[in-house]
Motif scaffolding. Structure first.
Motif, PDB file in Angstrom:
ATOM      1  N   THR A   1      19.756 119.381   4.173  1.00  0.00           N
ATOM      2  CA  THR A   1      19.437 120.380   5.191  1.00  0.00           C
ATOM      3  C   THR A   1      20.454 121.513   5.260  1.00  0.00           C
ATOM      4  O   THR A   1      20.384 122.332   6.177  1.00  0.00           O
ATOM      5  N   ALA A   2      21.390 121.568   4.307  1.00  0.00           N
ATOM      6  CA  ALA A   2      22.363 122.670   4.295  1.00  0.00           C
ATOM      7  C   ALA A   2      21.656 123.990   4.025  1.00  0.00           C
ATOM      8  O   ALA A   2      20.684 124.053   3.265  1.00  0.00           O
ATOM      9  N   ASP A   3      22.156 125.049   4.616  1.00  0.00           N
ATOM     10  CA  ASP A   3      21.578 126.375   4.380  1.00  0.00           C
ATOM     11  C   ASP A   3      21.916 126.897   2.984  1.00  0.00           C
ATOM     12  O   ASP A   3      21.140 127.664   2.407  1.00  0.00           O
ATOM     13  N   ASP A   4      23.062 126.497   2.459  1.00  0.00           N
ATOM     14  CA  ASP A   4      23.526 127.008   1.171  1.00  0.00           C
ATOM     15  C   ASP A   4      22.885 126.233   0.014  1.00  0.00           C
ATOM     16  O   ASP A   4      22.963 124.999  -0.035  1.00  0.00           O
ATOM     17  N   PRO A   5      22.249 126.923  -0.939  1.00  0.00           N
ATOM     18  CA  PRO A   5      21.595 126.236  -2.060  1.00  0.00           C
ATOM     19  C   PRO A   5      22.539 125.354  -2.868  1.00  0.00           C
ATOM     20  O   PRO A   5      22.166 124.238  -3.267  1.00  0.00           O
ATOM     21  N   ALA A   6      23.756 125.829  -3.131  1.00  0.00           N
ATOM     22  CA  ALA A   6      24.698 125.033  -3.923  1.00  0.00           C
ATOM     23  C   ALA A   6      25.113 123.769  -3.191  1.00  0.00           C
ATOM     24  O   ALA A   6      25.324 122.719  -3.815  1.00  0.00           O
ATOM     25  N   GLU A   7      25.232 123.833  -1.872  1.00  0.00           N
ATOM     26  CA  GLU A   7      25.581 122.645  -1.105  1.00  0.00           C
ATOM     27  C   GLU A   7      24.470 121.604  -1.194  1.00  0.00           C
ATOM     28  O   GLU A   7      24.739 120.395  -1.237  1.00  0.00           O
ATOM     29  N   ARG A   8      23.230 122.059  -1.241  1.00  0.00           N
ATOM     30  CA  ARG A   8      22.128 121.105  -1.409  1.00  0.00           C
ATOM     31  C   ARG A   8      22.185 120.462  -2.794  1.00  0.00           C
ATOM     32  O   ARG A   8      21.943 119.253  -2.944  1.00  0.00           O
ATOM     33  N   MET A   9      22.508 121.242  -3.811  1.00  0.00           N
ATOM     34  CA  MET A   9      22.641 120.692  -5.153  1.00  0.00           C
ATOM     35  C   MET A   9      23.758 119.660  -5.206  1.00  0.00           C
ATOM     36  O   MET A   9      23.600 118.582  -5.794  1.00  0.00           O
ATOM     37  N   LYS A  10      24.887 119.964  -4.578  1.00  0.00           N
ATOM     38  CA  LYS A  10      26.008 119.021  -4.555  1.00  0.00           C
ATOM     39  C   LYS A  10      25.623 117.749  -3.808  1.00  0.00           C
ATOM     40  O   LYS A  10      25.979 116.639  -4.216  1.00  0.00           O
ATOM     41  N   GLY A  11      24.905 117.908  -2.704  1.00  0.00           N
ATOM     42  CA  GLY A  11      24.451 116.748  -1.956  1.00  0.00           C
ATOM     43  C   GLY A  11      23.537 115.864  -2.776  1.00  0.00           C
ATOM     44  O   GLY A  11      23.609 114.634  -2.706  1.00  0.00           O
ATOM     45  N   TYR A  12      22.675 116.498  -3.554  1.00  0.00           N
ATOM     46  CA  TYR A  12      21.776 115.729  -4.421  1.00  0.00           C
ATOM     47  C   TYR A  12      22.576 114.928  -5.442  1.00  0.00           C
ATOM     48  O   TYR A  12      22.336 113.732  -5.644  1.00  0.00           O
ATOM     49  N   LEU A  13      23.522 115.576  -6.099  1.00  0.00           N
ATOM     50  CA  LEU A  13      24.318 114.903  -7.123  1.00  0.00           C
ATOM     51  C   LEU A  13      25.153 113.779  -6.525  1.00  0.00           C
ATOM     52  O   LEU A  13      25.283 112.702  -7.131  1.00  0.00           O
ATOM     53  N   ASN A  14      25.720 113.998  -5.346  1.00  0.00           N
ATOM     54  CA  ASN A  14      26.537 112.964  -4.717  1.00  0.00           C
ATOM     55  C   ASN A  14      25.714 111.736  -4.370  1.00  0.00           C
ATOM     56  O   ASN A  14      26.199 110.598  -4.454  1.00  0.00           O
ATOM     57  N   ASN A  15      24.472 111.946  -3.976  1.00  0.00           N
ATOM     58  CA  ASN A  15      23.601 110.831  -3.630  1.00  0.00           C
ATOM     59  C   ASN A  15      23.064 110.123  -4.866  1.00  0.00           C
ATOM     60  O   ASN A  15      22.808 108.918  -4.837  1.00  0.00           O
ATOM     61  N   ALA A  16      22.904 110.865  -5.967  1.00  0.00           N
ATOM     62  CA  ALA A  16      22.212 110.325  -7.144  1.00  0.00           C
ATOM     63  C   ALA A  16      22.964 109.181  -7.802  1.00  0.00           C
ATOM     64  O   ALA A  16      22.352 108.197  -8.240  1.00  0.00           O
TER      65      ALA A  16
END
Length: 339
Positions: A135-150
């Motif tokens: 739910t981060a507004d920043d696209p890169a933060e969403r990408m980082k969140g995805y990788l951290n969860n993966a």
């Protein structure tokens, strides 16, 4: 009103795919979703089974088609606002104990939702259970969140997406990507989550079959064949993050992304740091794995401040990996920004 179509391109014969198909049929009955099966297995028993379930699913006959064409046909049959890809060896269930997410209530800045995701193998059973929202507004933060969860497992690719966003990216990939390799699944997932926020649906449980990645031997073999299967040379896994950079840079720049121009500009720089940076570190750590020209180009990339300049240097590296690959990526980029 029906909001979701599950799109299943299927090549397995009936006995190997029936569990997946029946789980999806049951899920759709419970959630008012639609199942689309595009079948290129040429199994007459399976064809009869699917035709007999015409009231529960949309059956697309894809005899004598490639895997790419089979997926295109599955997606083309969808008319709902959201779609969800599904493999014909995966399973999906509705959890009656959890509130189902109403996709129609998602705001315009959301492009979809993640299900509860459970990886499994036949030999070891359930391996991991993942829940995620971005739910981060920043696209890169969403990408980082995805990788951290993966945690190295890209099974969250199998999620619910707005059909126009997923379809635009998929159409670009299938029509213009230089290889259309299965190794691109990470770049596709990251490009999708960079495009908008993702909610979490606790009422949908997706079981992802990891049998193909169930042992170190299988992983090592696939890390080679996912590249050579699409014509890239052996050893291309050493260029994993270079290729991911090129893919993400192009996909993030595509004309039909929901991102604003300032967001796209910032994201291009963030993609350099997240992917090209990893490739540079690998070359620095294992220089003997790369030729002299690639090592020289890495030095140029480190000195370059502009993301487009780094992209152009990366194109030259790609041409060292495989002559002609640079021109194919240039065409990919041209199609993306002109689409």
């Amino acid at each position: 009103m029906t909001q979701l179509s599950i799109c299943m391109p299927s090549n397995r014969v009936l006995k190997d795919s029936i569990a997946s198909i029946e789980s999806a049929i049951a899920y759709c009955r419970q959630t008012d979703a639609v199942l689309i099966v595009s079948d290129n297995s040429e199994d007459p028993e399976k064809r009869a089974f699917l035709q007999g379930h015409s009231g529960d699913l949309i059956y697309v006959s894809s005899v004598n088609t490639s895997a790419t064409e089979n997926w295109k046909r599955a997606f083309a049959a969808a008319e709902t606002a959201f779609i969800m890809p599904m493999g014909d060896d995966d399973l999906i269930f509705a959890d009656p104990a959890q509130p189902a997410l109403d996709l129609a209530t998602l705001g315009g800045d959301y492009i979809g939702a993640f299900a509860v995701n459970i990886a499994f193998t036949q030999a070891h059973g359930q391996l991991a259970r993942k829940t995620l929202s971005l739910t981060a507004d920043d696209p890169a933060e969403r990408m980082k969140g995805y990788l951290n969860n993966a945690g190295g497992n890209n099974s969250n690719y199998y999620s619910m997406y707005r059909r126009d966003v997923f379809g635009g990216l998929l159409s670009l990939f299938l029509s213009a990507h230089p290889t259309q390799g299965s190794y691109c699944d990470w770049a596709l997932s990251l490009a999708l989550v960079s495009s908008g926020k993702m909610a979490h649906d606790p009422g949908t449980v997706f079981h992802y079959n990891m049998d193909n990645w169930g042992s170190r031997e299988k992983i090592d073999a696939l890390n080679t064949t996912i590249y050579t299967a699409v014509g890239l040379p052996e050893g291309s896994d050493r260029y994993e993050h270079l290729l991911m950079f090129l893919d993400l840079y192009v996909m993030a720049a595509r004309k039909d992304t929901p991102l604003t121009e300032p967001q796209k500009t910032k994201l291009a720089t963030d993609i350099v740091l997240m992917t090209m940076g990893r490739f540079v570190r690998r070359v620095k750590q294992t220089p003997d794995d790369y030729d002299e020209t690639t090592r020289y180009l890495v030095e140029l990339a480190m000195a370059e401040q502009n993301s487009l300049g780094i992209f152009q240097i990366a194109l030259m590296m790609a041409d060292i990996l495989q002559p002609g690959l640079k021109d194919r990526y240039v065409e990919f980029f041209r199609r993306a920004v002109a689409a």
